[in-house]
Design a protein around this motif. Structure first.
Motif, PDB file in Angstrom:
ATOM      1  N   GLY A 169     -23.766  19.915  54.404  1.00  0.00           N
ATOM      2  CA  GLY A 169     -23.426  18.692  55.135  1.00  0.00           C
ATOM      3  C   GLY A 169     -24.333  17.525  54.758  1.00  0.00           C
ATOM      4  N   ILE A 170     -25.625  17.798  54.667  1.00  0.00           N
ATOM      5  CA  ILE A 170     -26.573  16.755  54.275  1.00  0.00           C
ATOM      6  C   ILE A 170     -26.291  16.285  52.846  1.00  0.00           C
ATOM      7  CG2 ILE A 170     -29.013  16.279  53.755  1.00  0.00           C
ATOM      8  CD1 ILE A 170     -28.448  16.336  56.742  1.00  0.00           C
ATOM      9  N   ALA A 171     -26.108  17.233  51.939  1.00  0.00           N
ATOM     10  CA  ALA A 171     -25.834  16.886  50.545  1.00  0.00           C
ATOM     11  C   ALA A 171     -24.545  16.066  50.426  1.00  0.00           C
ATOM     12  CB  ALA A 171     -25.736  18.149  49.692  1.00  0.00           C
ATOM     13  N   ARG A 172     -23.557  16.463  51.183  1.00  0.00           N
ATOM     14  CA  ARG A 172     -22.275  15.718  51.132  1.00  0.00           C
ATOM     15  C   ARG A 172     -22.453  14.282  51.632  1.00  0.00           C
ATOM     16  NH1 ARG A 172     -16.491  18.158  52.646  1.00  0.00           N
ATOM     17  NH2 ARG A 172     -15.329  16.577  51.569  1.00  0.00           N
ATOM     18  N   SER A 173     -23.227  14.130  52.700  1.00  0.00           N
ATOM     19  CA  SER A 173     -23.444  12.780  53.225  1.00  0.00           C
ATOM     20  C   SER A 173     -24.253  11.917  52.256  1.00  0.00           C
ATOM     21  CB  SER A 173     -24.127  12.833  54.597  1.00  0.00           C
ATOM     22  OG  SER A 173     -25.467  13.257  54.482  1.00  0.00           O
ATOM     23  N   LEU A 174     -25.159  12.528  51.491  1.00  0.00           N
ATOM     24  CA  LEU A 174     -25.942  11.791  50.498  1.00  0.00           C
ATOM     25  C   LEU A 174     -25.171  11.518  49.218  1.00  0.00           C
ATOM     26  CD1 LEU A 174     -29.367  13.651  50.861  1.00  0.00           C
ATOM     27  CD2 LEU A 174     -28.782  11.360  51.694  1.00  0.00           C
ATOM     28  N   ALA A 175     -24.118  12.300  48.990  1.00  0.00           N
ATOM     29  CA  ALA A 175     -23.320  12.140  47.769  1.00  0.00           C
ATOM     30  C   ALA A 175     -22.550  10.835  47.766  1.00  0.00           C
ATOM     31  CB  ALA A 175     -22.377  13.324  47.595  1.00  0.00           C
ATOM     32  N   GLY A 176     -22.284  10.346  48.969  1.00  0.00           N
ATOM     33  CA  GLY A 176     -21.591   9.069  49.109  1.00  0.00           C
ATOM     34  C   GLY A 176     -20.232   9.111  48.579  1.00  0.00           C
ATOM     35  N   ASP A 191     -30.654  22.749  32.663  1.00  0.00           N
ATOM     36  CA  ASP A 191     -29.192  22.779  32.694  1.00  0.00           C
ATOM     37  C   ASP A 191     -28.590  21.523  33.325  1.00  0.00           C
ATOM     38  OD1 ASP A 191     -29.271  25.280  31.553  1.00  0.00           O
ATOM     39  OD2 ASP A 191     -29.116  26.326  33.462  1.00  0.00           O
ATOM     40  N   VAL A 192     -29.429  20.655  33.873  1.00  0.00           N
ATOM     41  CA  VAL A 192     -28.942  19.455  34.556  1.00  0.00           C
ATOM     42  C   VAL A 192     -28.828  18.315  33.557  1.00  0.00           C
ATOM     43  CG1 VAL A 192     -29.451  17.768  36.361  1.00  0.00           C
ATOM     44  CG2 VAL A 192     -29.979  20.175  36.721  1.00  0.00           C
ATOM     45  N   THR A 193     -27.696  17.615  33.587  1.00  0.00           N
ATOM     46  CA  THR A 193     -27.518  16.474  32.694  1.00  0.00           C
ATOM     47  C   THR A 193     -27.928  15.192  33.408  1.00  0.00           C
ATOM     48  OG1 THR A 193     -25.217  16.122  33.346  1.00  0.00           O
ATOM     49  CG2 THR A 193     -25.620  17.627  31.497  1.00  0.00           C
ATOM     50  N   SER A 194     -28.062  14.137  32.663  1.00  0.00           N
ATOM     51  CA  SER A 194     -28.567  12.879  33.222  1.00  0.00           C
ATOM     52  C   SER A 194     -27.616  12.240  34.227  1.00  0.00           C
ATOM     53  CB  SER A 194     -28.879  11.889  32.107  1.00  0.00           C
ATOM     54  OG  SER A 194     -27.697  11.575  31.392  1.00  0.00           O
ATOM     55  N   ASP A 195     -26.342  12.583  34.174  1.00  0.00           N
ATOM     56  CA  ASP A 195     -25.400  11.967  35.113  1.00  0.00           C
ATOM     57  C   ASP A 195     -25.131  12.847  36.332  1.00  0.00           C
ATOM     58  OD1 ASP A 195     -24.014  13.838  33.652  1.00  0.00           O
ATOM     59  OD2 ASP A 195     -22.231  12.609  33.366  1.00  0.00           O
ATOM     60  N   GLU A 196     -25.950  13.872  36.536  1.00  0.00           N
ATOM     61  CA  GLU A 196     -25.818  14.736  37.712  1.00  0.00           C
ATOM     62  C   GLU A 196     -26.930  14.431  38.708  1.00  0.00           C
ATOM     63  OE1 GLU A 196     -23.861  18.832  36.161  1.00  0.00           O
ATOM     64  OE2 GLU A 196     -25.981  18.582  35.770  1.00  0.00           O
ATOM     65  N   ARG A 197     -26.638  14.651  39.971  1.00  0.00           N
ATOM     66  CA  ARG A 197     -27.650  14.538  41.028  1.00  0.00           C
ATOM     67  C   ARG A 197     -27.925  15.933  41.562  1.00  0.00           C
ATOM     68  NH1 ARG A 197     -25.512  10.545  45.346  1.00  0.00           N
ATOM     69  NH2 ARG A 197     -27.536  11.000  46.225  1.00  0.00           N
ATOM     70  N   VAL A 198     -29.190  16.221  41.796  1.00  0.00           N
ATOM     71  CA  VAL A 198     -29.582  17.503  42.368  1.00  0.00           C
ATOM     72  C   VAL A 198     -30.309  17.233  43.673  1.00  0.00           C
ATOM     73  CG1 VAL A 198     -30.928  19.604  42.067  1.00  0.00           C
ATOM     74  CG2 VAL A 198     -29.804  18.563  40.096  1.00  0.00           C
ATOM     75  N   ILE A 199     -29.830  17.843  44.741  1.00  0.00           N
ATOM     76  CA  ILE A 199     -30.466  17.730  46.055  1.00  0.00           C
ATOM     77  C   ILE A 199     -31.014  19.101  46.393  1.00  0.00           C
ATOM     78  CG2 ILE A 199     -30.141  17.145  48.476  1.00  0.00           C
ATOM     79  CD1 ILE A 199     -27.713  15.426  47.489  1.00  0.00           C
ATOM     80  N   GLU A 200     -32.334  19.171  46.553  1.00  0.00           N
ATOM     81  CA  GLU A 200     -32.991  20.440  46.835  1.00  0.00           C
ATOM     82  C   GLU A 200     -33.376  20.538  48.302  1.00  0.00           C
ATOM     83  OE1 GLU A 200     -35.607  22.092  43.364  1.00  0.00           O
ATOM     84  OE2 GLU A 200     -36.263  20.076  43.900  1.00  0.00           O
TER      85      GLU A 200
END
Length: 67
Positions: free
Chosen positions: A60-67, A5-14
């Motif tokens: 919080g971690i994901a948000r900080s990595l999202a830039g 379900d993930v497209t190439s322009d999406e980022r996934v942080i697990e």
């Protein structure tokens, strides 16, 4: 999270449990090309839940990595 379900322009942080022998994620944060305001959080359906503190930390971690 179904990675089909993930497209190439999406980022996934697990986020995984380091004490578990399973390689499954507990929480996945998907950040689409639209950026953080459109991000979604997915919780592994095989677990009963996670603590609010863990969820808050992961977001919080994901948000900080999202830039």
């Amino acid at each position: 999270m179904d990675f089909d379900d993930v497209t190439s322009d999406e980022r996934v942080i697990e986020f995984r449990d380091p004490d578990s022998s399973s390689q499954e994620s507990l929480i996945a944060v998907v950040i689409p090309h639209d950026g953080w305001p459109a991000a979604i959080v997915s919780l592994n359906p095989r677990i009963a839940g996670v603590s609010a503190d863990l969820m808050e930390w992961a977001i919080g971690i994901a948000r900080s990595l999202a830039g």
